[in-house]
Enzyme design. Structure first.
Site, PDB file in Angstrom:
ATOM      1  N   ASP A 214       0.821  -1.214   0.000  1.00 25.50           N
ATOM      2  CA  ASP A 214       0.000   0.000   0.000  1.00 25.50           C
ATOM      3  C   ASP A 214       0.857   1.266   0.000  1.00 25.50           C
ATOM      4  O   ASP A 214       0.346   2.369  -0.007  1.00 25.50           O
ATOM      5  CB  ASP A 214      -0.937  -0.012   1.215  1.00 25.50           C
ATOM      6  CG  ASP A 214      -2.042   1.037   1.117  1.00 25.50           C
ATOM      7  OD1 ASP A 214      -2.491   1.324  -0.001  1.00 25.50           O
ATOM      8  OD2 ASP A 214      -2.464   1.563   2.165  1.00 25.50           O
ATOM      9  N   SER A 238      -7.252   5.729  -0.544  1.00 23.32           N
ATOM     10  CA  SER A 238      -7.328   4.461  -1.267  1.00 23.32           C
ATOM     11  C   SER A 238      -8.780   4.010  -1.326  1.00 23.32           C
ATOM     12  O   SER A 238      -9.485   4.053  -0.316  1.00 23.32           O
ATOM     13  CB  SER A 238      -6.480   3.397  -0.564  1.00 23.32           C
ATOM     14  OG  SER A 238      -5.125   3.784  -0.513  1.00 23.32           O
ATOM     15  N   GLN A 288      -4.332  -0.772  -7.609  1.00 21.03           N
ATOM     16  CA  GLN A 288      -5.092   0.055  -6.666  1.00 21.03           C
ATOM     17  C   GLN A 288      -5.728   1.224  -7.420  1.00 21.03           C
ATOM     18  O   GLN A 288      -5.099   1.819  -8.290  1.00 21.03           O
ATOM     19  CB  GLN A 288      -4.185   0.604  -5.563  1.00 21.03           C
ATOM     20  CG  GLN A 288      -4.919   1.383  -4.487  1.00 21.03           C
ATOM     21  CD  GLN A 288      -3.973   1.886  -3.405  1.00 21.03           C
ATOM     22  OE1 GLN A 288      -3.387   2.946  -3.529  1.00 21.03           O
ATOM     23  NE2 GLN A 288      -3.820   1.101  -2.344  1.00 21.03           N
TER      24      GLN A 288
END
Length: 300
Positions: A214, A238, A288
């Protein structure tokens, strides 16, 4: 006693503290509690929630089946002041694959939904993408060293945050902290590893990889536009995160996180990442989509 519990780990303690953070507590069948980050403030780092959710799912799967993919949606920001409860649903167990659904909960509301798939390991046809040709990590500065070098350009609180003890060491090929040398393109390449040994448990190594995946990814979609998190007009978060484990991994060895962003629009940015070992083996891939909203109503 409270002060001791809230003390942040030193640099030497940071890798062990990360292992402890990601080790979830079983409180009932398919129900787990994830620790809060001691001294953490604001919203929970998304990688922490993903990694703790993965560790919760692992607890319900037969030995011999390893995680090969996960898909997560962020719904609400997590609160660093609270632990996280993880509820696991055993959706499927077949001859080769198992599927688990995990709901992360705070204050009775879900903050993340995640599905994870596990496979009995077997042989198969093999090919992979080539690793980019980049400088070796020993030739690069850490993010902390770059932030320290440009200390006069940034707010003190930001520099203190970037130079704090960290369990994950980042050595960017091009750093957004160095605006004079950053090229405006949709590429971001960073060497990553834990800042110290984290034991030999392959499950924990995958969880830490999920945690680290991440990092740097969302910022890739901002790079072509010359914007970053420090600009008050930027609102970022996110939205979802997917990760595929292609092979076993050691996160205390250097991994190249090669990210690209093929698209942005509608206040969203789409990002992809490949993780390579130093000798060029592709061991994981990530995607993502995140919110990258430019707000004119926010002024510096």
């Amino acid at each position: 006693m409270q002060e001791t519990e809230e003390r942040r780990p030193t640099q030497e303690e940071a890798p062990g503290a990360l292992v402890d953070l990601l080790t979830v507590e079983e409180i009932d069948t398919d129900l787990y509690r994830g620790k809060r980050n001691p001294g953490g403030q604001g919203r929970v780092f998304g990688g922490q929630v993903i990694a703790q959710a993965l560790m919760s799912a692992v607890g319900s799967v037969d030995e011999g089946r390893v995680a090969h993919s996960l898909h997560a949606y962020f719904m609400r920001p997590g609160d660093e002041k609270l632990p996280i409860i993880f509820r696991v649903e055993r959706d499927y167990d077949g001859g080769s694959f198992s599927n688990r659904r995990v709901i992360a909960i705070q204050r009775g509301k879900p903050i993340l939904n995640m599905t994870a798939s596990f496979q009995r390991q077997e042989k198969g046809l093999e090919h992979q993408a080539e690793m980019p040709d980049v400088p070796q990590p020993e030739e690069l500065e850490t993010e902390a060293e770059i932030a320290e070098r440009y200390r006069d350009r940034f707010p003190k609180a930001f520099v203190d945050f970037m130079t704090r003890p960290r369990a994950i060491e980042l050595r960017p090929v091009e750093s957004w902290l160095d605006p004079e040398n950053e090229v405006r393109n949709g590429l971001r390449q960073t060497w990553i590893r834990t800042s110290g040994p984290v034991g030999d448990d392959p499950i924990m190594h995958r969880a830490i990889l999920a945690y680290a995946s991440d990092m740097t990814l969302l910022g890739t979609s901002m790079k072509p536009h010359g914007v970053n998190w420090l600009m008050p007009q930027m609102q970022t978060a996110s939205l979802d995160h997917a990760l595929w484990f292609h092979d076993d991994v050691r996160v205390d060895d250097w991994l190249l996180y090669a990210c690209d962003s093929p698209w942005s629009g509608g206040s969203r940015g789409f990002n992809r990442g490949h993780l390579f070992t130093r000798d060029g083996k592709l061991i994981a891939s990530a995607t993502q989509e995140g919110l990258i909203r430019w707000r004119e109503d926010r002024k510096g």
